[in-house]
Enzyme design. Structure first.
Site, PDB file in Angstrom:
ATOM      1  N   ASP A  19       0.878  -1.164   0.000  1.00 39.26           N
ATOM      2  CA  ASP A  19       0.000   0.000   0.000  1.00 39.26           C
ATOM      3  C   ASP A  19       0.912   1.209   0.000  1.00 39.26           C
ATOM      4  O   ASP A  19       1.597   1.483   0.988  1.00 39.26           O
ATOM      5  CB  ASP A  19      -0.881  -0.036   1.259  1.00 39.26           C
ATOM      6  N   TYR A  45       1.292   0.840  14.859  1.00 41.72           N
ATOM      7  CA  TYR A  45       0.266   0.563  13.875  1.00 41.72           C
ATOM      8  C   TYR A  45       0.532   1.291  12.565  1.00 41.72           C
ATOM      9  O   TYR A  45       0.613   2.504  12.525  1.00 41.72           O
ATOM     10  CB  TYR A  45      -1.122   0.943  14.401  1.00 41.72           C
ATOM     11  N   LYS A  61      -3.056  -2.736   8.221  1.00 42.72           N
ATOM     12  CA  LYS A  61      -3.039  -4.208   8.298  1.00 42.72           C
ATOM     13  C   LYS A  61      -2.117  -4.775   7.232  1.00 42.72           C
ATOM     14  O   LYS A  61      -1.552  -4.041   6.427  1.00 42.72           O
ATOM     15  CB  LYS A  61      -4.460  -4.749   8.132  1.00 42.72           C
TER      16      LYS A  61
HETATM   17  C1  F6R Z   1      -7.269  -0.233   8.024  1.00 45.52           C
HETATM   18  C2  F6R Z   1      -6.972   1.135   7.641  1.00 45.52           C
HETATM   19  C3  F6R Z   1      -7.935   2.197   8.006  1.00 45.52           C
HETATM   20  C4  F6R Z   1      -7.270   3.232   8.910  1.00 45.52           C
HETATM   21  C5  F6R Z   1      -8.271   4.318   9.331  1.00 45.52           C
HETATM   22  C6  F6R Z   1      -7.608   5.424  10.159  1.00 45.52           C
HETATM   23  O1  F6R Z   1      -6.224  -1.075   7.659  1.00 45.52           O
HETATM   24  O2  F6R Z   1      -5.963   1.402   7.026  1.00 45.52           O
HETATM   25  O3  F6R Z   1      -9.105   1.688   8.584  1.00 45.52           O
HETATM   26  O4  F6R Z   1      -6.735   2.616  10.047  1.00 45.52           O
HETATM   27  O5  F6R Z   1      -8.848   4.925   8.202  1.00 45.52           O
HETATM   28  O6  F6R Z   1      -6.565   5.958   9.418  1.00 45.52           O
HETATM   29  P1  F6R Z   1      -5.698   7.205   9.914  1.00 45.52           P
HETATM   30  O7  F6R Z   1      -5.186   6.852  11.286  1.00 45.52           O
HETATM   31  O8  F6R Z   1      -4.617   7.307   8.890  1.00 45.52           O
HETATM   32  O9  F6R Z   1      -6.620   8.386   9.928  1.00 45.52           O
HETATM   33 MG    MG Z   2      -3.791   2.479   3.224  1.00 46.83          MG
HETATM   34 MG    MG Z   3      -4.710  -2.309   2.448  1.00 49.16          MG
END
Ligand code: F6R
Ligand code: MG
Ligand code: MG
Length: 365
Positions: A12, A227, A230
Site C-alpha cells: 500500500d 500501527y 493491516k
Molecule cells: C485499516 C486502515 C484504516 C485506517 C483508518 C484510520 O487497515 O488502514 O481503517 O486505520 O482509516 O486511518 P488514519 O489513522 O490514517 O486516519
Molecule cells: Mg492504506
Molecule cells: Mg490495504
C-alpha cells in the site's frame, strides 16, 4: 526443462479517498515499469489492486527470493510512492518501512507470496489478493481446500490426491515453523491454525514435495512496532490434475467467515469475496475483501486473468457478509467486534493506556 516462478508482491503506497482504493495513475506507472522488464528480467507481468493495495504479479525463471525481482518490485513501489506524494494521496508510501532496498523486500514492508514449479501440460493458478485483513485469514480456506473432503471431494475420489497434503505452518511470534501431514495430523494442526493472528499456513505441498500453495506472512505492525495498517495478504494456489480443481479452490469462499482487520486494523468483520469492480473498501473502511484472478501459465506467460468472484454464484455469500457486518457493527467498541486486548497491542490503544497510566490506583484487598 526450466522452471517457472510466480511472484506476487504487494504494498500500500497510497490511496484515495482515505484507505479505499489505489489511484489509476499508480496502476499505470506500475504496469509501465513491469512491461519494460518483460523479455528481460520478467517473462510476463500483470498489475491490479485490491482496495488500497497495489498488486504486482510477475513470472520469471529466477526462483523465489530473487534479489533482482524483489528490487524491481521495490523500485516500482518507490516510483508509485512519488506519484502518490505528488497527488497528496492518503498514506503515501505507508508500507515502505525501510529507507533503501537491502536485498529482499521481506521485512521492508511489502507482502510477498512466491512459488517455483515445473509447468505441467496445463497449469491453472489462482491468485488471491485481500484488503483490510491479516495473513492468517487464509488458514481457514487453505484447510478447507486441501484438508476438508466436505469442500474438496477430490480428496476422497481422486487417487492422485487421496494421500493428502503437507502444510507448513509458521509461528509469527516465536519465529519458528513446523510441517503437518494431513489428514493424519489435522487435529494437531487445527489446534494452531485456529489462532490465525499467530499461526499462519505459509506453504502447502503434495506428499512428493511439489508446491501447491504459497502465502504472504509479513506482519507490518510487528515489523514497525507501531500501527501502520493491516498486512493485507496475498496467496497463490495451483489447481487441477493432482491438486484441488479450480471450483474446489474457490468453493470455501461461499462461507461468510469473520476475520481480523477492517476499521483501524482493530475489528473483526466478514471476509467478502468480490469481483475487481468491487475491490474498493468503503463501509467502515471495509468490509475486509478478497479478489481472485485465475490464470493459465503457458511457458511462463500469464494467460488471463479471469475474475473468479465476478459470478452470481457468490452473490449469496456477499449478502450474508453484509448481514453479518450489520450484526457485528452494532457491537460498536465492544469485543469481539473490536479485537482482543492482546491483538490491539500494535494499534493506537497503547497510546490511550499511556495517557491513563498515572490515573489508575490500586484497589487494595
Ligand atoms: C485499516 C486502515 C484504516 C485506517 C483508518 C484510520 O487497515 O488502514 O481503517 O486505520 O482509516 O486511518 P488514519 O489513522 O490514517 O486516519
Ligand atoms: Mg492504506
Ligand atoms: Mg490495504
Amino acid at each position: 526443462m526450466s522452471k517457472t516462478t510466480v511472484s506476487v508482491i504487494k504494498a500500500d503506497v497510497g490511496s484515495f479517498p482515505g484507505h479505499s482504493r489505489t489511484h489509476p495513475k499508480l496502476l499505470e506507472k506500475a504496469a509501465k515499469l513491469l512491461k519494460e522488464e518483460e523479455g528481460k528480467l520478467l517473462i510476463d507481468s500483470f498489475f491490479t489492486h485490491c482496495g488500497d493495495d497495489l498488486e504486482l504479479i510477475m513470472t520469471h525463471t529466477h526462483g523465489v527470493d530473487n534479489k533482482q525481482i524483489h528490487k524491481l518490485a521495490w523500485d516500482v513501489f518507490i516510483e508509485c510512492t512519488r506519484i502518490a506524494k505528488n497527488l497528496k494521496l492518503y498514506g503515501a508510501g505507508q508500507d515502505m518501512l525501510a529507507d533503501a532496498f537491502s536485498g529482499n523486500v521481506k521485512g521492508m514492508g511489502p507482502g510477498v507470496a512466491e512459488m517455483e514449479f515445473e509447468e505441467r501440460g496445463s497449469d491453472p493458478v489462482m491468485i488471491f489478493m485481500a484488503d483490510k485483513t491479516e495473513p492468517g485469514a487464509w488458514n481457514f480456506y487453505l484447510y478447507k481446500i486441501f484438508a476438508d473432503p466436505f469442500n474438496t471431494p477430490g480428496l476422497v475420489i481422486d487417487p492422485s490426491m487421496h494421500e493428502g497434503f503437507v502444510f507448513e505452518v509458521h509461528d509469527l511470534i516465536e519465529k519458528r515453523k513446523i510441517l503437518f501431514r494431513c489428514p493424519e495430523e489435522c487435529y494437531s494442526m487445527l489446534a494452531y491454525i485456529g489462532a490465525p493472528s499467530r499461526y499462519v499456513i505459509k506453504h502447502v505441498w503434495k506428499r512428493d514435495g511439489t508446491i501447491a500453495a504459497s502465502t504472504s506472512t509479513q506482519r507490518l505492525n510487528m515489523m514497525a512496532g507501531r500501527y501502520v495498517g493491516k498486512d493485507d495478504p496475498v496467496m497463490i494456489v495451483r489447481a487441477q490434475s493432482g491438486f484441488p480443481s479450480m471450483g474446489e479452490v474457490i468453493e470455501p469462499f461461499t462461507i461468510p467467515v469473520l476475520v481480523a482487520g477492517w476499521m483501524r486494523g482493530s475489528h473483526h468483520g466478514p471476509f467478502m469475496p468480490v469481483g475487481l469492480c468491487d475491490a474498493n473498501c468503503t463501509r467502515f473502511d471495509g468490509p475486509p475483501r478478497v479478489i481472485c484472478f485465475g490464470f493459465q501459465i503457458c511457458n511462463g506467460t500469464l494467460i488471463g486473468p479471469a475474475d473468479m468472484f465476478d459470478d452470481p454464484g457468490f452473490d449469496r455469500v456477499r449478502q450474508r457478509c453484509n448481514e453479518l457486518a450489520d450484526v457485528i457493527r452494532a457491537q460498536g467498541p465492544f469485543e469481539p467486534h473490536r479485537l482482543s486486548l492482546e491483538e490491539m497491542e500494535y494499534t493506537t490503544l497503547p497510546g490511550v493506556e499511556k495517557a491513563m497510566k498515572t490515573r489508575w490506583e490500586p484497589i487494595g484487598e
